[in-house]
Design a protein around this motif. Structure first.
Motif, PDB file in Angstrom:
ATOM      1  N   SER A 127      11.820  10.274   4.879  1.00  0.00           N
ATOM      2  CA  SER A 127      10.518  10.292   4.216  1.00  0.00           C
ATOM      3  C   SER A 127       9.587  11.304   4.873  1.00  0.00           C
ATOM      4  CB  SER A 127       9.885   8.899   4.259  1.00  0.00           C
ATOM      5  OG  SER A 127       8.559   8.928   3.775  1.00  0.00           O
ATOM      6  N   ASP A 156       0.610  -1.197   1.916  1.00  0.00           N
ATOM      7  CA  ASP A 156       1.541  -0.078   1.848  1.00  0.00           C
ATOM      8  C   ASP A 156       2.355  -0.127   0.554  1.00  0.00           C
ATOM      9  OD1 ASP A 156       2.393   2.204   3.676  1.00  0.00           O
ATOM     10  OD2 ASP A 156       4.348   1.381   3.141  1.00  0.00           O
ATOM     11  N   ASN A 183       9.741   5.487   0.968  1.00  0.00           N
ATOM     12  CA  ASN A 183       8.725   4.558   1.481  1.00  0.00           C
ATOM     13  C   ASN A 183       8.811   3.206   0.786  1.00  0.00           C
ATOM     14  OD1 ASN A 183       7.701   6.432   3.256  1.00  0.00           O
ATOM     15  ND2 ASN A 183       6.047   7.094   1.914  1.00  0.00           N
ATOM     16  N   LEU A 187      12.479   6.211   7.153  1.00  0.00           N
ATOM     17  CA  LEU A 187      11.275   6.843   7.673  1.00  0.00           C
ATOM     18  C   LEU A 187      11.499   8.301   8.048  1.00  0.00           C
ATOM     19  CD1 LEU A 187       9.758   3.945   9.804  1.00  0.00           C
ATOM     20  CD2 LEU A 187       8.895   4.880   7.666  1.00  0.00           C
ATOM     21  N   ASN A 191       2.031   2.832  -2.242  1.00  0.00           N
ATOM     22  CA  ASN A 191       3.191   3.614  -2.666  1.00  0.00           C
ATOM     23  C   ASN A 191       3.522   3.385  -4.135  1.00  0.00           C
ATOM     24  OD1 ASN A 191       3.722   4.835  -0.145  1.00  0.00           O
ATOM     25  ND2 ASN A 191       4.755   2.989   0.589  1.00  0.00           N
TER      26      ASN A 191
END
Length: 237
Positions: free
Chosen positions: A90, A188, A135, A87, A192
């Motif tokens: 990212s 998610d 991600n 994270l 992505n």
């Protein structure tokens, strides 16, 4: 009504709508080209797409980089090492992507007339691609943890699916069950997965064409809008 109020209150809401419109124009332009429509109509759609892209960059120019840096500062304190790494990196790559995007906006509006837009566009998409890959790693990691947890609750092993008859089918059933009970993770992962085709195509790493790029960009934008309208669908942290 409450959902609509929350949607309008979000600083990213308009950007997502413009992004959806931009990729809808991309898809429409491809469809018109395939149908052999008039050149004037295709040019109009292409100009509309460029206008939507510029408007989106203008709307997001001020806050997205700062928001991404703030998100990186928060994620660096996560206890889980894998989540912390994925994270934080990212968010940092997203910050660089938005910074490059801001420069491109300045170049296209004439504020930086000598800017090499092609070079900065490639840099922007590289940062974007790295952020999306991180991600996706995060999504797969969380999916694996949830599958292991679900397998333990069923009293069955989560690993080595090929060691027993029906192992692959069992793992697939487990995967579908986990995704079904975790809509934020499912959205998610889908978002992505759709988004990653955009920089891959733009950088020439995996060319899919404007039709596929438009469809993927539009789908991911709609999924992003859903997470704004319904915050519980946004994957946390």
């Amino acid at each position: 009504m409450d959902s609509w109020v929350r949607f309008n209150a979000q600083s990213q809401a308009k950007e997502r709508v413009f992004r959806a419109a931009q990729y809808a124009c991309t898809l429409l332009g491809y469809s018109l080209h395939r149908a052999g429509s008039a050149e004037k109509l295709r040019l109009t759609v292409s100009q509309l797409e460029a206008h939507m892209s510029l408007t989106r960059k203008c709307d997001a120019a001020s806050g997205n980089s700062a928001e991404a840096l703030e998100a990186a500062k928060r994620s660096i304190h996560l206890k889980d090492g894998v989540l912390r790494l994925c994270l934080t990196l990212s968010h940092l790559n997203r910050a660089m992507y938005f910074a490059c995007d801001n420069l491109l906006w300045a170049g296209k509006t004439g504020l930086l007339p000598t800017l090499d837009q092609r070079k900065w566009s490639e840099r922007s998409f590289r940062y974007y691609l790295l952020a999306l890959i991180l991600n996706l790693v995060r999504d797969v990691y969380e999916l694996r943890l949830l599958m292991e947890c679900e397998a333990r609750s069923r009293g069955s092993p989560a690993e080595e699916p090929h060691t027993a008859p029906g192992g692959v089918a069992s793992q697939l059933q487990l995967l579908l069950s986990v995704l079904h009970h975790n809509p934020p993770l499912l959205l998610d992962l889908l978002k992505n997965s759709c988004d990653v085709f955009v920089p891959l195509d733009r950088l020439g790493l995996y060319s899919t064409g404007p039709g596929w790029v438009g469809a993927c960009g539009l789908t991911s934008s709609v999924l992003s809008i859903l997470t704004i309208v319904h915050p519980w669908l946004k994957l946390k942290p």
